[in-house]
Design a protein around this motif. Structure first.
Motif, short mmCIF file in Angstrom:
data_model
loop_
_atom_site.label_atom_id
_atom_site.label_comp_id
_atom_site.label_asym_id
_atom_site.label_seq_id
_atom_site.Cartn_x
_atom_site.Cartn_y
_atom_site.Cartn_z
N SER A 124 0.82 -1.22 0.00
CA SER A 124 0.00 0.00 0.00
C SER A 124 0.85 1.27 0.00
O SER A 124 0.31 2.37 -0.07
CB SER A 124 -0.93 0.00 1.21
N LEU A 125 2.20 1.13 0.06
CA LEU A 125 3.06 2.31 0.10
C LEU A 125 2.87 3.20 -1.12
O LEU A 125 2.91 2.73 -2.25
CB LEU A 125 4.53 1.90 0.16
N LYS A 126 2.68 4.49 -0.85
CA LYS A 126 2.62 5.48 -1.93
C LYS A 126 3.91 6.28 -2.01
O LYS A 126 4.30 6.74 -3.08
CB LYS A 126 1.44 6.43 -1.70
N GLU A 127 4.56 6.48 -0.86
CA GLU A 127 5.80 7.25 -0.81
C GLU A 127 6.83 6.49 0.02
O GLU A 127 6.53 6.04 1.13
CB GLU A 127 5.57 8.62 -0.18
N LEU A 128 8.04 6.36 -0.53
CA LEU A 128 9.13 5.70 0.17
C LEU A 128 10.37 6.55 0.04
O LEU A 128 10.82 6.85 -1.07
CB LEU A 128 9.38 4.31 -0.43
N THR A 129 10.90 6.96 1.18
CA THR A 129 12.13 7.74 1.22
C THR A 129 13.11 7.05 2.15
O THR A 129 12.78 6.77 3.31
CB THR A 129 11.88 9.17 1.74
N ILE A 130 14.30 6.78 1.64
CA ILE A 130 15.38 6.23 2.46
C ILE A 130 16.63 7.01 2.08
O ILE A 130 17.06 6.96 0.92
CB ILE A 130 15.60 4.73 2.21
N SER A 131 17.18 7.76 3.03
CA SER A 131 18.38 8.53 2.70
C SER A 131 19.28 8.69 3.92
O SER A 131 18.84 8.60 5.06
CB SER A 131 18.00 9.91 2.14
N GLU A 132 20.55 8.92 3.61
CA GLU A 132 21.56 9.13 4.64
C GLU A 132 21.64 7.96 5.63
O GLU A 132 21.65 8.15 6.84
CB GLU A 132 21.31 10.44 5.40
N CYS A 133 21.70 6.76 5.09
CA CYS A 133 21.84 5.54 5.89
C CYS A 133 23.07 4.80 5.35
O CYS A 133 22.94 3.82 4.62
CB CYS A 133 20.59 4.67 5.81
N PRO A 134 24.28 5.26 5.69
CA PRO A 134 25.49 4.75 5.06
C PRO A 134 25.83 3.28 5.36
O PRO A 134 26.55 2.66 4.59
CB PRO A 134 26.59 5.68 5.59
N LYS A 135 25.33 2.71 6.44
CA LYS A 135 25.62 1.31 6.77
C LYS A 135 24.54 0.35 6.29
O LYS A 135 24.69 -0.86 6.41
CB LYS A 135 25.82 1.15 8.27
N LEU A 136 23.46 0.87 5.75
CA LEU A 136 22.34 0.05 5.34
C LEU A 136 22.74 -0.87 4.18
O LEU A 136 23.14 -0.41 3.13
CB LEU A 136 21.16 0.92 4.91
N LYS A 137 22.63 -2.19 4.41
CA LYS A 137 22.87 -3.20 3.38
C LYS A 137 21.52 -3.79 3.03
O LYS A 137 20.93 -4.50 3.84
CB LYS A 137 23.81 -4.28 3.90
N PHE A 138 21.05 -3.48 1.85
CA PHE A 138 19.71 -3.90 1.47
C PHE A 138 19.63 -4.05 -0.03
O PHE A 138 20.09 -3.17 -0.77
CB PHE A 138 18.68 -2.87 1.96
N VAL A 139 19.09 -5.16 -0.49
CA VAL A 139 18.85 -5.36 -1.91
C VAL A 139 17.36 -5.25 -2.15
O VAL A 139 16.57 -5.95 -1.50
CB VAL A 139 19.37 -6.74 -2.38
N PHE A 140 16.95 -4.39 -3.02
CA PHE A 140 15.54 -4.14 -3.30
C PHE A 140 14.95 -5.19 -4.24
O PHE A 140 14.56 -4.90 -5.35
CB PHE A 140 15.34 -2.75 -3.89
N HIS A 141 14.90 -6.44 -3.79
CA HIS A 141 14.18 -7.47 -4.54
C HIS A 141 12.71 -7.30 -4.23
O HIS A 141 12.33 -7.03 -3.10
CB HIS A 141 14.65 -8.87 -4.15
N GLY A 142 11.87 -7.43 -5.21
CA GLY A 142 10.43 -7.30 -4.99
C GLY A 142 9.91 -5.88 -5.10
O GLY A 142 8.76 -5.61 -4.81
N LEU A 143 10.75 -4.95 -5.54
CA LEU A 143 10.32 -3.56 -5.71
C LEU A 143 9.10 -3.48 -6.63
O LEU A 143 8.21 -2.66 -6.43
CB LEU A 143 11.48 -2.74 -6.28
N ARG A 144 9.02 -4.37 -7.59
CA ARG A 144 7.90 -4.38 -8.55
C ARG A 144 6.56 -4.61 -7.87
O ARG A 144 5.52 -4.32 -8.43
CB ARG A 144 8.13 -5.43 -9.63
N HIS A 145 6.56 -5.14 -6.64
CA HIS A 145 5.31 -5.39 -5.91
C HIS A 145 4.71 -4.14 -5.27
O HIS A 145 3.59 -4.16 -4.79
CB HIS A 145 5.51 -6.47 -4.85
N LEU A 146 5.48 -3.07 -5.26
CA LEU A 146 4.99 -1.81 -4.67
C LEU A 146 4.20 -1.04 -5.72
O LEU A 146 4.57 0.07 -6.13
CB LEU A 146 6.16 -0.98 -4.14
#
Length: 175
Positions: free
Chosen positions: A105-127
């Motif tokens: 149901s996400l309409k807006e997603l903001t992720i910034s200034e997180c230098p240690k974040l290890k994340f692979v955006f698999h499934g982005l197409r589901h948003l």
């Protein structure tokens, strides 16, 4: 609209005691000094499919020590049905995120200034409800180009601000 703003150098004990009511619509936490959120922030409740069924907005900002935000999904299809806005910024110690692809149901997603974040955006197409996407200053994040292309094809034009070096041609890339 029921809202909870937690600002100031709150530690884990303060946030654990401060469990908001289940009908909250906006949760904003800034300057939290703990390494992990309390159980109620894991959005689980043994008597409900979601602890906060009306939660529309989560804002997590300026957290130096927070390492991981975990959501305990009991079933793969479970999500926060009302969550429309997720804003995570200036969380310098954050290393992991929950499965964002379940937040359909996400309409807006903001992720910034997180230098240690290890994340692979698999499934982005589901948003498929996404209208705004901003990801920047997170050098260990990987966005497979095919996921982003699929999202754009499903949604048509939408606003996106993504650091180009985060987009990878190879979908098997891991951080």
């Amino acid at each position: 609209m029921l809202q909870l703003f937690v600002m100031g150098r709150s530690d884990e004990q303060v946030l654990r005691i401060l469990k908001p009511p289940s009908n909250i619509e906006l949760l904003s936490i800034s300057l939290y000094s703990g390494r992990r959120f309390p159980e109620w922030m894991e959005m689980r409740d043994p008597h409900s499919s979601s602890s906060f069924p009306r939660l529309e907005t989560i804002k997590l900002n300026w957290m130096w020590k927070l390492e991981e935000w975990v959501l305990n999904w009991r079933h793969k299809k479970e999500c926060l049905p009302a969550l429309q806005h997720l804003d995570i910024q200036y969380c310098y110690g954050l290393k992991g995120l929950p499965q964002l692809e379940l937040m359909t149901s996400l309409k807006e997603l903001t992720i910034s200034e997180c230098p240690k974040l290890k994340f692979v955006f698999h499934g982005l197409r589901h948003l498929t409800s996404l209208q705004y996407l901003r990801i920047g200053e997170c050098p260990k994040v990987v966005i497979p180009k095919e996921e982003l292309d699929a999202l754009v094809a499903l949604r048509g034009p939408f606003l996106e601000y993504i650091d180009a070096e985060l987009i990878h041609e190879d979908s098997t890339t891991t951080t």
